[in-house]
Design a protein around this motif. Structure first.
Motif, mmCIF file in Angstrom:
data_model
loop_
_atom_site.group_PDB
_atom_site.id
_atom_site.type_symbol
_atom_site.label_atom_id
_atom_site.label_comp_id
_atom_site.label_asym_id
_atom_site.label_seq_id
_atom_site.Cartn_x
_atom_site.Cartn_y
_atom_site.Cartn_z
ATOM 1 N N SER A 37 -0.214 3.566 -5.409
ATOM 2 C CA SER A 37 0.400 2.475 -4.707
ATOM 3 C C SER A 37 0.763 1.252 -5.372
ATOM 4 C CB SER A 37 -0.390 1.915 -3.556
ATOM 5 O OG SER A 37 -1.608 1.228 -4.176
ATOM 6 N N ASP A 63 0.990 -1.375 0.081
ATOM 7 C CA ASP A 63 -0.010 0.136 -0.129
ATOM 8 C C ASP A 63 0.822 1.195 -0.021
ATOM 9 O OD1 ASP A 63 -2.467 -1.259 -0.152
ATOM 10 O OD2 ASP A 63 -2.689 -1.699 2.207
ATOM 11 N N ARG A 64 1.956 1.168 0.024
ATOM 12 C CA ARG A 64 2.924 2.276 0.071
ATOM 13 C C ARG A 64 3.167 2.982 -1.405
ATOM 14 N NH1 ARG A 64 8.306 1.268 0.162
ATOM 15 N NH2 ARG A 64 8.235 -0.750 -0.087
#
Length: 496
Positions: free
Chosen positions: A34, A22-23
């Protein structure tokens, strides 16, 4: 670069793509995507190709743009070892259609903006599947289902990238870069930045070279190193500077035209203060341009030399070698990279030339194969192993038996304080065979020199046969998508 890129870049790339979760991974048009969004999109593309009738290892062509869907597609194809064939979007709809029909690939991917009636007709005529890519929102659609019996050149079935040369001296050619070779290509893109420890707060990579060319490996390098990336659809001074300033970017790639654009725009030194160095290539770097840029911004320029045929650079400076030798060898393009051998040979005898002598450059890239590849570039190598370029042998102008290197004339023209850049080519002459012709682009707000003034500048610096038969002033030199000057378009400006 946190560590050398492994030989199996497909596995490393797949692992890199899975690591983001999710970064944030990709910024485009000031919006972050993401890792999960990118991998989901890759899965959608794979599913659409399967629905359209393609096996997982069959080659596909992509009408490529520097946009998020295209970046995701390329990353997914390399990670899964699917061959991908680049098709330039920077051409007319009719030219794209001809390319697609001639290739007759199992599948063609194109941005929804590029699905013209011409492309649709060509895909159907070739029996290819057609896949549309959309960025807002990220979406994939099957436009045309594959027809049985479509055929393609078997050489295009090799996994990896089939990229295009820049086309500065003729129509772009496709060069295969096998998956196993891509590790060398990524290394050649990143070695100039030295050893970088990558962590969550590491500044992102700045990616803007056209994906259709060898510059696509800017894209591959980021996830292989675990870095985020900022993607620009094309180079733009304001957006490039914004990215550097906003994200405190420490290293980026440039070429001479970009340095001139930054100087011409009078970018504030503070806006580039985070840059520790700039890796460069795609053309010769004049000492005057280096001195002006480094003096104004205090940023070292670490130049490299390569070609699409070598799948990237074969020589480059590193931060360490630049600290030791940079001041003494400002014209050099550095030393051969790991896994590369370079030699200078006499153009007539083929014998290896002694240190310091000018000859044709040959290189052997271990991962590509055992053969020496001779270039048309004139170069010399000193006792320390540093290579210096001296122009292209194939571009020499034969003026009644006198050989003229266009770069020699160009260097004199750009020494004029009003001239930002110049292009010099040979044009036909009924008496002498060829004569030099020049086009110049002026600095913003500079005085306009006369044609005689520019000719006299050349006459004072070089033998008289170097003086151009004509010099024209243009608003901007004609360039391709990689910002290289197009000699054919320069020649078209000549009026006898």
């Amino acid at each position: 670069m946190s560590s050398p890129v492994s030989t199996d870049i497909a596995d490393e790339l797949a692992a890199g793509l899975d690591s983001y979760g999710d970064r944030p991974f990709v910024e485009f048009a000031r919006k972050w995507y993401s890792g999960n969004e990118i991998t989901r999109y890759i899965e959608q593309i794979s599913a659409a190709l399967s629905e359209a009738g393609l096996a997982s290892d069959e080659p596909v062509g992509i009408v490529v743009r520097n946009r998020v869907p295209h970046a995701a597609a390329i990353l997914g194809f390399i990670a899964s070892r699917r061959p991908v064939v680049m098709i330039y979007s920077y051409q007319s709809a009719a030219a794209i259609a001809r390319d697609v029909e001639n290739l007759s690939l199992p599948g063609i991917l194109a941005d929804i903006d590029d699905w013209t009636p011409e492309l649709n007709s060509a895909v159907r005529s070739a029996g290819s599947a057609g896949i549309s890519l959309s960025g807002e929102p990220l979406a994939v659609g099957v436009t045309v289902t594959r027809q049985p019996g479509s055929r393609h050149d078997p050489s295009l079935a090799q996994s990896g990238l089939h990229i295009l040369t820049s086309g500065t001296t003729g129509p772009p050619k496709r060069i295969p870069v096998a998956t196993k070779v891509l590790a060398h290509t990524v290394l050649s893109m990143t070695i100039g930045s030295g050893t970088e420890v990558v962590g969550p707060n590491t500044p992102p990579a700045l990616v803007y070279w056209p994906f259709g060319s060898i510059g696509v490996c800017q894209l591959l390098a980021a996830p292989c190193a675990g870095k985020r990336l900022v993607l620009l659809e094309k180079f733009d001074v304001d957006e490039w500077v914004r990215a550097v300033r906003t994200h405190r970017i420490t290293w980026a790639g440039v070429q001479p035209a970009i340095l001139r654009m930054l100087l011409q725009a009078d970018v504030a030194r503070a806006d580039l203060a985070s840059l520790e160095g700039l890796s460069g290539g795609s053309g010769p770097l004049e000492p005057e341009l280096r001195a002006e840029f480094e003096s104004r911004y205090g940023i070292p320029l670490l130049w490299a030399y390569g070609a699409t045929e070598f799948a990237g650079s074969v020589c480059s400076w590193t931060p360490e070698s630049y600290r030791r030798f940079g001041a003494a060898k400002p014209d050099s393009v550095g030393r051969p990279l790991p896994g590369v051998r370079v030699r200078i040979v006499d153009p007539d005898t083929g014998a290896e030339a002694p240190a310091g002598s000018i000859g044709r450059l040959e290189a052997r890239v271990e991962v590509i194969g055992p053969d020496w590849v001779r270039t048309t570039d004139l170069a010399s190598m000193d006792d320390d192993g540093f290579v210096t370029l001296h122009g292209r042998g194939d571009g020499a102008i034969n003026r009644g038996g006198f050989k003229i290197l266009p770069e020699t004339v160009r260097r004199v023209l750009i020494s004029h304080p009003s001239v930002l850049d110049a292009g010099v080519v040979g044009v036909p002459d009924s008496r002498l065979g060829q004569v030099p012709f020049a086009a110049v682009e002026l600095r913003r707000g500079a005085g306009v020199p006369t044609e005689d003034e520019l000719k006299d500048l050349v006459r004072e610096a070089l033998p008289s046969h170097h003086v151009p038969v004509s010099v024209v002033i243009v608003d901007a030199l004609p360039r391709n998508a990689a910002l290289k000057v197009r000699p054919g378009d320069i020649a078209a400006l000549y009026t006898p």
